[in-house]
Structure formats: C-alpha cells, structure tokens
Design an enzyme around this catalytic site. Structure first.
Site, PDB file in Angstrom:
ATOM      1  N   SER A   1      -1.224   3.269  10.891  1.00  0.00           N
ATOM      2  CA  SER A   1      -2.195   2.364  11.523  1.00  0.00           C
ATOM      3  C   SER A   1      -1.558   1.001  11.703  1.00  0.00           C
ATOM      4  O   SER A   1      -0.528   0.682  11.095  1.00  0.00           O
ATOM      5  CB  SER A   1      -3.463   2.236  10.669  1.00  0.00           C
ATOM      6  OG  SER A   1      -3.238   1.366   9.563  1.00  0.00           O
TER       7      SER A   1
ATOM      8  N   THR B   1     -19.501  15.030   3.592  1.00  0.00           N
ATOM      9  CA  THR B   1     -18.859  15.773   4.663  1.00  0.00           C
ATOM     10  C   THR B   1     -17.341  15.758   4.511  1.00  0.00           C
ATOM     11  O   THR B   1     -16.693  14.726   4.669  1.00  0.00           O
ATOM     12  CB  THR B   1     -19.241  15.177   6.022  1.00  0.00           C
ATOM     13  OG1 THR B   1     -19.092  13.751   5.974  1.00  0.00           O
ATOM     14  CG2 THR B   1     -20.683  15.507   6.356  1.00  0.00           C
TER      15      THR B   1
ATOM     16  N   TYR C   1      -2.786  -1.712  10.623  1.00  0.00           N
ATOM     17  CA  TYR C   1      -2.862  -2.381   9.315  1.00  0.00           C
ATOM     18  C   TYR C   1      -1.714  -1.936   8.410  1.00  0.00           C
ATOM     19  O   TYR C   1      -1.016  -2.763   7.823  1.00  0.00           O
ATOM     20  CB  TYR C   1      -4.193  -2.079   8.619  1.00  0.00           C
ATOM     21  CG  TYR C   1      -4.089  -2.250   7.118  1.00  0.00           C
ATOM     22  CD1 TYR C   1      -3.957  -3.515   6.549  1.00  0.00           C
ATOM     23  CD2 TYR C   1      -4.045  -1.141   6.261  1.00  0.00           C
ATOM     24  CE1 TYR C   1      -3.804  -3.675   5.179  1.00  0.00           C
ATOM     25  CE2 TYR C   1      -3.895  -1.292   4.900  1.00  0.00           C
ATOM     26  CZ  TYR C   1      -3.782  -2.565   4.362  1.00  0.00           C
ATOM     27  OH  TYR C   1      -3.610  -2.726   3.011  1.00  0.00           O
ATOM     28  N   HIS C   2      -1.524  -0.630   8.274  1.00  0.00           N
ATOM     29  CA  HIS C   2      -0.479  -0.135   7.376  1.00  0.00           C
ATOM     30  C   HIS C   2       0.902  -0.628   7.792  1.00  0.00           C
ATOM     31  O   HIS C   2       1.774  -0.854   6.945  1.00  0.00           O
ATOM     32  CB  HIS C   2      -0.521   1.391   7.307  1.00  0.00           C
ATOM     33  CG  HIS C   2      -1.669   1.927   6.515  1.00  0.00           C
ATOM     34  ND1 HIS C   2      -2.764   2.510   7.092  1.00  0.00           N
ATOM     35  CD2 HIS C   2      -1.909   1.927   5.178  1.00  0.00           C
ATOM     36  CE1 HIS C   2      -3.631   2.874   6.153  1.00  0.00           C
ATOM     37  NE2 HIS C   2      -3.134   2.526   4.978  1.00  0.00           N
TER      38      HIS C   2
ATOM     39  N   VAL D   1      -8.212   2.449  -3.825  1.00  0.00           N
ATOM     40  CA  VAL D   1      -8.852   1.888  -5.018  1.00  0.00           C
ATOM     41  C   VAL D   1     -10.344   2.210  -4.992  1.00  0.00           C
ATOM     42  O   VAL D   1     -11.024   1.987  -3.986  1.00  0.00           O
ATOM     43  CB  VAL D   1      -8.641   0.365  -5.094  1.00  0.00           C
ATOM     44  CG1 VAL D   1      -9.226  -0.183  -6.401  1.00  0.00           C
ATOM     45  CG2 VAL D   1      -7.155   0.014  -4.995  1.00  0.00           C
TER      46      VAL D   1
ATOM     47  N   LYS E   1       1.861  -3.881   6.203  1.00  0.00           N
ATOM     48  CA  LYS E   1       2.369  -3.766   4.842  1.00  0.00           C
ATOM     49  C   LYS E   1       3.791  -3.206   4.826  1.00  0.00           C
ATOM     50  O   LYS E   1       4.583  -3.534   3.935  1.00  0.00           O
ATOM     51  CB  LYS E   1       1.426  -2.899   4.003  1.00  0.00           C
ATOM     52  CG  LYS E   1       0.054  -3.544   3.777  1.00  0.00           C
ATOM     53  CD  LYS E   1       0.191  -4.904   3.114  1.00  0.00           C
ATOM     54  CE  LYS E   1      -1.134  -5.536   2.787  1.00  0.00           C
ATOM     55  NZ  LYS E   1      -0.980  -6.832   2.084  1.00  0.00           N
TER      56      LYS E   1
ATOM     57  N   THR F   1       0.831  -1.205   0.000  1.00  0.00           N
ATOM     58  CA  THR F   1       0.000   0.000   0.000  1.00  0.00           C
ATOM     59  C   THR F   1       0.863   1.252   0.000  1.00  0.00           C
ATOM     60  O   THR F   1       1.968   1.259   0.558  1.00  0.00           O
ATOM     61  CB  THR F   1      -0.927   0.039   1.239  1.00  0.00           C
ATOM     62  OG1 THR F   1      -1.581   1.310   1.320  1.00  0.00           O
ATOM     63  CG2 THR F   1      -0.151  -0.179   2.523  1.00  0.00           C
TER      64      THR F   1
ATOM     65  N   TYR G   1     -13.867  16.988   5.999  1.00  0.00           N
ATOM     66  CA  TYR G   1     -13.297  17.482   7.248  1.00  0.00           C
ATOM     67  C   TYR G   1     -12.373  18.662   6.972  1.00  0.00           C
ATOM     68  O   TYR G   1     -11.416  18.558   6.207  1.00  0.00           O
ATOM     69  CB  TYR G   1     -12.501  16.387   7.953  1.00  0.00           C
ATOM     70  CG  TYR G   1     -13.346  15.271   8.525  1.00  0.00           C
ATOM     71  CD1 TYR G   1     -14.663  15.483   8.916  1.00  0.00           C
ATOM     72  CD2 TYR G   1     -12.819  13.995   8.686  1.00  0.00           C
ATOM     73  CE1 TYR G   1     -15.437  14.471   9.430  1.00  0.00           C
ATOM     74  CE2 TYR G   1     -13.580  12.961   9.217  1.00  0.00           C
ATOM     75  CZ  TYR G   1     -14.892  13.207   9.594  1.00  0.00           C
ATOM     76  OH  TYR G   1     -15.660  12.194  10.118  1.00  0.00           O
TER      77      TYR G   1
END
Length: 389
Positions: free
Chosen positions: A182, A256, A184-185, A214, A188, A147, A258
């Site tokens: 994160s 929305t 998760y990141h 994606v 990777k 990623t 931010y």
C-alpha cells in the site's frame, strides 16, 4: 534530560508515554498535531472510547499515577522549524517516533490521500534525522515504529533485519527488500531505508521497530482511569481487522472471514507493544552503542480464521452472538499463506509475552460493551458490503 514521544496523542504513542514516564524521572515530552482525530472524523467515524483532551490526560496521569514529568507540545513534524525548535528546547537523549498517518486503506482512497500520506510520513522522519544531525544531537537514540507490512508475504521465514542474498555463487547480507502492498506501507519501507542511511552517514543510534497488527484497549496505566484511555478505532479505514471483527459482534453481525482465511498474520498486543518501546526508550544512554537494530515486534502469528474464532468465543462470554461466517474473497491473495517471522531480538527485549491474544480481546469487549451505542450508530463504517446487502 528528556525523552521525546512523537504521536503522543495516538493509540500507541499515548500509553507508551505513560509507561516511560512511570519508569523514569526524565521529562517525557509528547508531541502531536491531533491529525489522527481529524483523519478519522473525515471518514465519518470516531473512537469508540471517548478521548480526553491532552490537558485532562496529563492532569489524570498526575492524579492517578503521580506522574509529574509529562509535558505536551502541539506541533506538526512536517514543519522543519517546529522540529528544530522542539529539539533545541528539550534536547532529548531519546526520540520515540510513533507519529504517522497509519492507515493503509486511508492511503488507498485516492491520489490526494496517497500523496498526503507519503509527504506527511516521510517528511516528518526526514526532519527528525536531519534535525538531530544539524543540531549536533547525533548521540540521540531514534526509535521508530515502522511495520511488518514492509515485508510483504514471502514464502520463506522473514529475518529480523537483514537478509542473505545469493547470486552466481556469491552471497552477501543486504537490507530486506521492500515488498509493501500500500502507499502507507511504502512510507515505512522508505523510512526504514532512510533510518539506515541516517545511521550510516550520521552515526545516529537507530532502533527500527517493525510493528505487527496491534490489538487491545488497555495497558497497566490506562485501565486505572477513563481519562487515561487511549483511542479505539473500529472503522474500515483505521480499525485493524481484530477490532472490526469485535465491532461486528457487538453490533449483532457475524464475523466475516474472506475465503478460507487460513493465511497467518503477525499480531502483538498493545501491552507488549508499549513494553518494548518503553524498554528501548529507557536503555542507558551511557551504555548504548551506536548501532542500527531491527526488531520484529510480533508475539502472535495467527490465522485470520483462528483470530475470528477466538473473537467469537470471547464475544459469547459477553453475551454477544459470536458466529463466524465465510464469504467469497474479493481480494487476490493466498488464503493459506503461513507467514513465518523471526522475533528473537524482540522477545529478548521484553523478556516474555505479557498479554495473550485472548486476554487482549477480552479487554476489547470489556471496553466496547461500555460504548455499544457508538459502535451500533457507526456500523456503516465497518460492515463489509456482504452484510449490507
């Protein structure tokens, strides 16, 4: 001769397997444990598009596209014995590894989810590289989707692979530093390091495909029959920001943004993602060198507000109220960061961009308009708190 596609039931894995199978006579073997279906269900959501079971998908691929070279194996890559058995039986010359728990927000829910994500993702990749080594298959090309999230948000252009580091008047080429945000990141980031080590120690040819955000619902192959559709997640945990914005429009809410929303993020369409992975998978094994290559799988650097405005404009084409609303940013982030990312190697691979952001979003609304009831009945899964008050 065979090609292995892990995560073959997934958003990217399934259409990638179809693309590969349509361009080769080799057997294309899909592997999955259906974890994504379970994880999405566990957070109270579901795919907007109904997903056929694997037998029905493969039958449809044969009936619609004449693809009789697809097979499926149900298995968990965290189990080393499963990996060994698959490699020994099918002897793939290429492995396209898309299997993972792919959600950063899911990995941040609690320690249990963080631990699961790290164990699941890292163990699967390690099992694959060691399986190739210990089964004497180090000529097999390993293509993994990591990623662009491993890069973080630096204030300088992101290279496609290594970076040059200078210190005390000396310089050297080094792996780009892991700046993931994160749990998760970070999986990777670790995978990228493990792939580099596997190439160095075992001489396995590796393509590390650092995939951007994606978007989209269709590829050339999936749009021909509903049974061939890939999944479409729109919830907070598994739906990417572009898909959540589209879901907000379908449910009758403003999009929305931010804060200023001027920060630029990397995007790539599902069609362009599939094309790049298929081209890597189909590279001639006899001509391929034992290299380690990094590809920044990016075609569209777009600001969040620019993305929202495009989605709103396309929403109005489908008679939804496309309105962009700026709200207070609950996150600590640079709302004006202009990410620059080099993608020369990836663009050379695919030749040219096949789907623009606007075209991909139009596909999204074509799909979501058919399943509007699913979106509306699950709006609590994607609406930001500012719209729930």
């Amino acid at each position: 001769m065979s090609i292995l596609v892990t995560g073959g039931d997934g958003y990217i894995g399934w259409p990638t397997a179809l693309r590969i199978a349509s361009r080769t006579d080799d057997r294309v073997v899909l592997v999955d444990n259906f974890g994504r279906r379970e994880w999405v269900s566990s957070v109270g959501s579901k795919s907007a598009t109904p997903i056929a079971d694997m037998d029905e998908r493969i039958d449809a691929a044969s009936e619609v596209h004449g693809l009789d070279n697809l097979s499926f194996v149900e298995g968990d890559l965290v189990d080393r014995a499963v990996v060994d058995r698959i490699l020994q039986v099918h002897e793939p010359h290429t492995v396209v590894h898309t299997a993972a728990q792919p959600s950063a927000p899911y990995s941040q829910i609690n320690g249990e989810r963080a631990n699961f994500t790290q164990h699941n993702n890292l163990q699967a990749t390690r099992n694959l590289v060691w399986g190739l080594k210990e089964n004497d298959m180090t000529d097999t090309h390993l293509v993994e989707t990591t990623t662009t999230g491993v890069y973080g948000a630096p204030s300088f252009p992101i290279p496609e692979g290594d970076a040059t580091m200078e210190n005390m008047g000396e310089s050297d080429t080094v792996p780009y530093p892991a700046m993931a945000g994160s749990w998760y990141h970070l999986t990777k980031s670790h995978d990228a390091a493990n792939l580099r080590l596997a190439h160095k120690q075992f001489d396995i040819p590796v393509s590390d495909v650092r995939t951007a955000i994606v978007y989209g619902t269709e590829t050339e192959e999936t749009r021909e029959d509903d049974r061939l559709k890939t999944r479409f997640d729109f919830d907070y945990y598994f739906g990417v920001v572009a898909h959540r914005f589209a879901a907000q429009a379908v449910a009758g809410y403003p999009l929305t943004v931010y804060g200023k929303g001027e920060q630029r993020k990397p995007f790539v369409s599902l069609e362009d993602t599939v094309e790049g992975l298929a081209r890597l998978a189909l590279a001639d094994p006899d001509e391929r060198e034992h290299d380690h290559e990094v590809y920044n799988q990016v075609t569209d650097p777009i600001s969040i507000v620019g993305m929202a405005e495009t989605i709103a404009e396309v929403a109005r084409e489908f008679d939804y109220d496309g309105e962009v609303m700026h709200v207070e940013n609950p996150r600590d982030e640079d709302e004006t960061h202009q990410m620059e990312i080099v993608n020369d190697r990836y663009m050379s691979l695919i030749g040219e961009q096949r789907t623009t952001f606007e075209e991909g979003i139009r596909d999204v609304f074509e799909t979501l308009s058919q399943y509007e009831n699913t979106i509306v009945t699950h709006e609590d899964r994607f609406l930001p708190s500012v719209l729930e008050e």
